[in-house]
Design a protein around this motif. Structure first.
Motif, PDB file in Angstrom:
ATOM      1  N   ALA A 144     -10.063   8.382  -2.279  1.00 45.27           N
ATOM      2  CA  ALA A 144     -10.049   7.498  -1.110  1.00 45.27           C
ATOM      3  C   ALA A 144     -11.462   7.011  -0.834  1.00 45.27           C
ATOM      4  CB  ALA A 144      -9.489   8.217   0.109  1.00 45.27           C
ATOM      5  N   LEU A 145     -11.556   5.864  -0.190  1.00 42.21           N
ATOM      6  CA  LEU A 145     -12.849   5.316   0.209  1.00 42.21           C
ATOM      7  C   LEU A 145     -13.334   6.038   1.453  1.00 42.21           C
ATOM      8  CD1 LEU A 145     -11.879   1.555  -0.160  1.00 42.21           C
ATOM      9  CD2 LEU A 145     -13.235   2.894  -1.780  1.00 42.21           C
ATOM     10  N   CYS A 146     -14.646   6.231   1.562  1.00 42.67           N
ATOM     11  CA  CYS A 146     -15.167   6.901   2.748  1.00 42.67           C
ATOM     12  C   CYS A 146     -15.479   5.914   3.869  1.00 42.67           C
ATOM     13  CB  CYS A 146     -16.417   7.716   2.404  1.00 42.67           C
ATOM     14  SG  CYS A 146     -17.866   6.724   2.017  1.00 42.67           S
ATOM     15  N   SER A 147     -15.427   4.621   3.584  1.00 46.46           N
ATOM     16  CA  SER A 147     -15.725   3.649   4.636  1.00 46.46           C
ATOM     17  C   SER A 147     -15.051   2.318   4.340  1.00 46.46           C
ATOM     18  CB  SER A 147     -17.237   3.450   4.785  1.00 46.46           C
ATOM     19  OG  SER A 147     -17.799   2.974   3.571  1.00 46.46           O
ATOM     20  N   ASP A 153     -14.049  -3.141  -2.627  1.00 44.88           N
ATOM     21  CA  ASP A 153     -12.786  -2.734  -2.014  1.00 44.88           C
ATOM     22  C   ASP A 153     -12.980  -2.146  -0.621  1.00 44.88           C
ATOM     23  OD1 ASP A 153     -14.071  -0.536  -3.027  1.00 44.88           O
ATOM     24  OD2 ASP A 153     -12.473   0.073  -4.392  1.00 44.88           O
ATOM     25  N   GLU A 154     -14.231  -1.942  -0.207  1.00 46.30           N
ATOM     26  CA  GLU A 154     -14.517  -1.482   1.155  1.00 46.30           C
ATOM     27  C   GLU A 154     -14.699  -2.647   2.121  1.00 46.30           C
ATOM     28  OE1 GLU A 154     -16.947   2.564   1.211  1.00 46.30           O
ATOM     29  OE2 GLU A 154     -17.929   1.075  -0.068  1.00 46.30           O
ATOM     30  N   ILE A 155     -14.889  -3.840   1.592  1.00 45.53           N
ATOM     31  CA  ILE A 155     -15.077  -5.038   2.427  1.00 45.53           C
ATOM     32  C   ILE A 155     -13.728  -5.724   2.595  1.00 45.53           C
ATOM     33  CG2 ILE A 155     -16.227  -7.259   2.639  1.00 45.53           C
ATOM     34  CD1 ILE A 155     -18.530  -6.116   0.956  1.00 45.53           C
ATOM     35  N   LYS A 156     -13.216  -5.714   3.822  1.00 44.72           N
ATOM     36  CA  LYS A 156     -11.883  -6.237   4.119  1.00 44.72           C
ATOM     37  C   LYS A 156     -11.996  -7.516   4.954  1.00 44.72           C
ATOM     38  CE  LYS A 156     -10.303  -2.037   2.817  1.00 44.72           C
ATOM     39  NZ  LYS A 156      -9.486  -1.751   1.622  1.00 44.72           N
ATOM     40  N   PHE A 157     -10.959  -8.335   4.885  1.00 44.03           N
ATOM     41  CA  PHE A 157     -10.917  -9.576   5.660  1.00 44.03           C
ATOM     42  C   PHE A 157      -9.578  -9.720   6.371  1.00 44.03           C
ATOM     43  CE2 PHE A 157     -13.727 -10.528   2.031  1.00 44.03           C
ATOM     44  CZ  PHE A 157     -14.876 -10.900   2.713  1.00 44.03           C
ATOM     45  N   VAL A 158      -9.601 -10.429   7.495  1.00 43.79           N
ATOM     46  CA  VAL A 158      -8.373 -10.808   8.205  1.00 43.79           C
ATOM     47  C   VAL A 158      -8.462 -12.285   8.529  1.00 43.79           C
ATOM     48  CG1 VAL A 158      -6.967 -10.512  10.272  1.00 43.79           C
ATOM     49  CG2 VAL A 158      -8.005  -8.517   9.192  1.00 43.79           C
ATOM     50  N   PHE A 174      -2.258   2.609   5.327  1.00 45.21           N
ATOM     51  CA  PHE A 174      -1.571   2.320   6.591  1.00 45.21           C
ATOM     52  C   PHE A 174      -0.857   0.985   6.427  1.00 45.21           C
ATOM     53  CE2 PHE A 174      -1.598   0.335  10.865  1.00 45.21           C
ATOM     54  CZ  PHE A 174      -0.816   1.269  11.526  1.00 45.21           C
ATOM     55  N   ARG A 175       0.429   0.963   6.770  1.00 43.06           N
ATOM     56  CA  ARG A 175       1.234  -0.253   6.629  1.00 43.06           C
ATOM     57  C   ARG A 175       1.874  -0.637   7.958  1.00 43.06           C
ATOM     58  NH1 ARG A 175       3.493  -1.398   1.176  1.00 43.06           N
ATOM     59  NH2 ARG A 175       2.405  -0.040  -0.304  1.00 43.06           N
ATOM     60  N   ILE A 176       1.958  -1.943   8.198  1.00 40.74           N
ATOM     61  CA  ILE A 176       2.657  -2.446   9.385  1.00 40.74           C
ATOM     62  C   ILE A 176       3.443  -3.691   9.027  1.00 40.74           C
ATOM     63  CG2 ILE A 176       1.199  -1.553  11.236  1.00 40.74           C
ATOM     64  CD1 ILE A 176      -0.373  -4.185  11.157  1.00 40.74           C
ATOM     65  N   LYS A 177       4.464  -3.957   9.836  1.00 39.25           N
ATOM     66  CA  LYS A 177       5.238  -5.194   9.714  1.00 39.25           C
ATOM     67  C   LYS A 177       5.756  -5.552  11.094  1.00 39.25           C
ATOM     68  CE  LYS A 177       9.044  -7.296   7.094  1.00 39.25           C
ATOM     69  NZ  LYS A 177      10.088  -7.069   6.075  1.00 39.25           N
ATOM     70  N   ASN A 178       5.644  -6.820  11.438  1.00 41.80           N
ATOM     71  CA  ASN A 178       6.048  -7.312  12.764  1.00 41.80           C
ATOM     72  C   ASN A 178       5.313  -6.567  13.874  1.00 41.80           C
ATOM     73  OD1 ASN A 178       7.348  -8.916  14.670  1.00 41.80           O
ATOM     74  ND2 ASN A 178       9.121  -7.541  14.803  1.00 41.80           N
ATOM     75  N   TYR A 179       4.001  -6.478  13.731  1.00 42.27           N
ATOM     76  CA  TYR A 179       3.159  -5.960  14.807  1.00 42.27           C
ATOM     77  C   TYR A 179       2.234  -7.098  15.257  1.00 42.27           C
ATOM     78  CZ  TYR A 179      -0.019  -3.171  17.607  1.00 42.27           C
ATOM     79  OH  TYR A 179      -0.754  -2.674  18.654  1.00 42.27           O
ATOM     80  N   LYS A 180       2.515  -7.651  16.419  1.00 42.95           N
ATOM     81  CA  LYS A 180       1.731  -8.755  16.983  1.00 42.95           C
ATOM     82  C   LYS A 180       1.578  -9.883  15.961  1.00 42.95           C
ATOM     83  CE  LYS A 180      -0.656  -6.245  20.624  1.00 42.95           C
ATOM     84  NZ  LYS A 180      -1.935  -6.004  21.328  1.00 42.95           N
ATOM     85  N   SER A 181       0.350 -10.212  15.551  1.00 45.16           N
ATOM     86  CA  SER A 181       0.149 -11.366  14.668  1.00 45.16           C
ATOM     87  C   SER A 181       0.481 -11.074  13.206  1.00 45.16           C
ATOM     88  CB  SER A 181      -1.303 -11.863  14.764  1.00 45.16           C
ATOM     89  OG  SER A 181      -2.213 -10.859  14.360  1.00 45.16           O
ATOM     90  N   VAL A 189      -0.703  -4.172   4.233  1.00 44.81           N
ATOM     91  CA  VAL A 189      -1.152  -2.877   3.732  1.00 44.81           C
ATOM     92  C   VAL A 189      -2.661  -2.772   3.887  1.00 44.81           C
ATOM     93  CG1 VAL A 189      -1.228  -1.302   1.770  1.00 44.81           C
ATOM     94  CG2 VAL A 189       0.721  -2.859   2.047  1.00 44.81           C
ATOM     95  N   PHE A 190      -3.095  -1.806   4.691  1.00 45.88           N
ATOM     96  CA  PHE A 190      -4.518  -1.500   4.810  1.00 45.88           C
ATOM     97  C   PHE A 190      -4.760  -0.262   3.957  1.00 45.88           C
ATOM     98  CE2 PHE A 190      -8.317   0.424   6.511  1.00 45.88           C
ATOM     99  CZ  PHE A 190      -9.134  -0.662   6.760  1.00 45.88           C
ATOM    100  N   SER A 191      -5.423  -0.449   2.828  1.00 45.91           N
ATOM    101  CA  SER A 191      -5.562   0.636   1.862  1.00 45.91           C
ATOM    102  C   SER A 191      -6.984   1.188   1.836  1.00 45.91           C
ATOM    103  CB  SER A 191      -5.192   0.141   0.461  1.00 45.91           C
ATOM    104  OG  SER A 191      -5.373   1.167  -0.492  1.00 45.91           O
TER     105      SER A 191
END
Length: 435
Positions: A46-49, A370-375, A5-12, A18-20
């Motif tokens: 694909a990852l299951c979680s 690769d299942e542990i994501k950060f923002v 899933f990809r986004i650009k210029n969405y809120k912050s 890229v959310f992979s």
């Protein structure tokens, strides 16, 4: 099965993000977390979680909100505002909230890749929504593109091109043998600045069956829950009987494992409305009490979330939840995660994505790197960035057996903020004494 899933210029999120869910290269271990589906002669993994970490106001919820917004746009088929959308994610129905405050009118971009019915779909949108809060702006779809199994199906920009490759021929209109100047003219006349070609001209003229496969995936299998505390599962009965009690055996059994205090759970109808009220049933004194009065807040959260878990596992869907774990005991959370990692239960390739502040999931024996994501959000620009633990080198504390939780709290991975309310409270207390 969601791949990306990809986004650009969405809120912050101003820059492309890229959310992979595709496994990162050279990551080993916990192979039960890897799903595999064949598309043509090629296998896709694909990852299951996935679990998303970050401080408050970093943008974790914005990723989930962006997913729900794209889903809402596709299901209604246009980029006009919707007055009927009851989601707590207001941006999904009021699109003037999407552009970043500093974007100066730059387009908003969405892209998603997923596998359904043996086909790999890649769909993207570029939208001119104007500036932040400009509700009256004349919106326009700048670009729209659909690719299936790496073959371009249509692209819409300054010109409309429709290809209908062989891979989708079995899902296209029988009356359309090839693209002629006449069919192209009809398709171009169907275009509207604010309506998706996918769900309008393309569906009606060329490929209703193909479009239905996509729409059904978004409607039934891509379940995005923005603010999970707002979930309230409702049951409807075609012929509701007055003062009838419908016991939910499966939900009761699961809730007993969770720790309900009542003997059973069920739905009470009054004979007038087709909507029923969830109740706690006490057999010792034959009492029937609305569950949200009798049960704890954590129990109500679980009762409302568990049916979604069941639906996701049965349908092989992708469940994305904001703050899924709030008010639920860690043992229950761990078990739900383990179910998605269990090949004998998760036979339909279901996926579970959620954000959290709970550090217990920072465990290399539970989640792959690769299942542990950060923002993280930049304190100067206020822009968010997203990355995975697998993006770090072994020198940065991601070796097997490393204490990910400790490394996170000492800011080895970023996406954490030091908080100290002491100066504020000292000032308030000092002022109160002076007064």
């Amino acid at each position: 099965m969601l791949l990306e899933f990809r986004i650009k210029n969405y809120k912050s999120f101003v820059d492309e993000t890229v959310f992979s869910m595709v496994p990162a290269p050279k990551q080993t271990g916990l192979d039960y977390s890897i799903l595999s589906e064949k598309v043509g002669s090629r296998k896709h993994k694909a990852l299951c979680s996935a679990v998303i970490y970050g401080p408050n106001a970093s943008g974790k919820t914005n990723i989930i909100g962006a997913m729900e917004t794209l889903r809402a746009i596709i299901l209604r088929g246009n980029i006009r505002n919707s007055d009927s959308d009851i989601s707590p994610n207001v941006a999904s129905s009021s699109l003037e909230l999407i552009p970043n405050c500093d974007s100066e009118g730059s387009p908003a971009e969405f892209s998603i890749s997923f596998i359904e019915k043996g086909l790999l779909f890649q769909y993207s949108l570029i939208l001119d929504l104007g500036r932040f809060l400009d509700r009256d702006y004349e919106r326009k779809i700048l670009e729209e593109k659909l690719v299936v199994n790496d073959k371009e199906v249509f692209s819409r920009g300054t010109h409309l091109e429709v290809y209908l490759p062989q891979v989708i021929r079995h899902l296209t209109s029988r009356s359309i043998k090839r693209i002629t100047p006449k069919t192209k003219e009809i398709a171009e006349s169907s275009l509207s600045d604010t309506e998706l070609f996918l769900t309008n001209g393309f569906k009606n003229i060329f490929a209703k069956e193909l479009t239905d496969v996509m729409i059904n995936w978004f409607a039934e299998k891509f379940m995005v829950i923005y603010h999970s505390d707002a979930i309230k599962v409702m049951r409807k009965f075609a012929e509701p009987k007055e003062k009838a009690i419908h016991v939910e055996a499966t939900l009761t059994e699961a809730a007993r494992e969770f720790g309900i205090t009542s003997n059973a759970l069920g739905y009470r109808t009054d004979g007038e409305s087709d909507e029923a009220v969830l109740c706690s049933i006490l057999s010792n004194n034959k009492a029937v009490i609305p569950a949200d009065i009798f049960e704890s807040y954590g129990t109500i959260r679980f009762i409302n979330e568990f049916p979604l878990i069941i639906k996701t596992l049965i349908n092989g869907g992708t469940l994305v939840m904001d703050e899924f774990d709030a008010s639920i005991h860690p043992m229950a959370l761990m078990n739900i995660i383990s179910i998605f990692h269990n090949d004998e239960i998760n036979m339909n390739h279901a996926q579970f994505i959620f954000n959290t502040h709970n550090p217990i999931f920072l465990d290399g024996s539970l989640f792959r790197r690769d299942e542990i994501k950060f923002v993280e959000r930049d304190q100067e620009t206020k822009h968010s960035t997203h990355y995975a633990l697998s993006d770090f080198s072994t020198a940065e504390g991601v070796r097997k057996g490393e204490d990910y939780m400790n490394n996170y709290f000492v800011s080895r991975y970023g996406a954490i903020k030091e908080i100290d309310f002491s100066p504020i409270l000292k000032k308030i207390i000092s002022q109160s004494r002076e007064n």
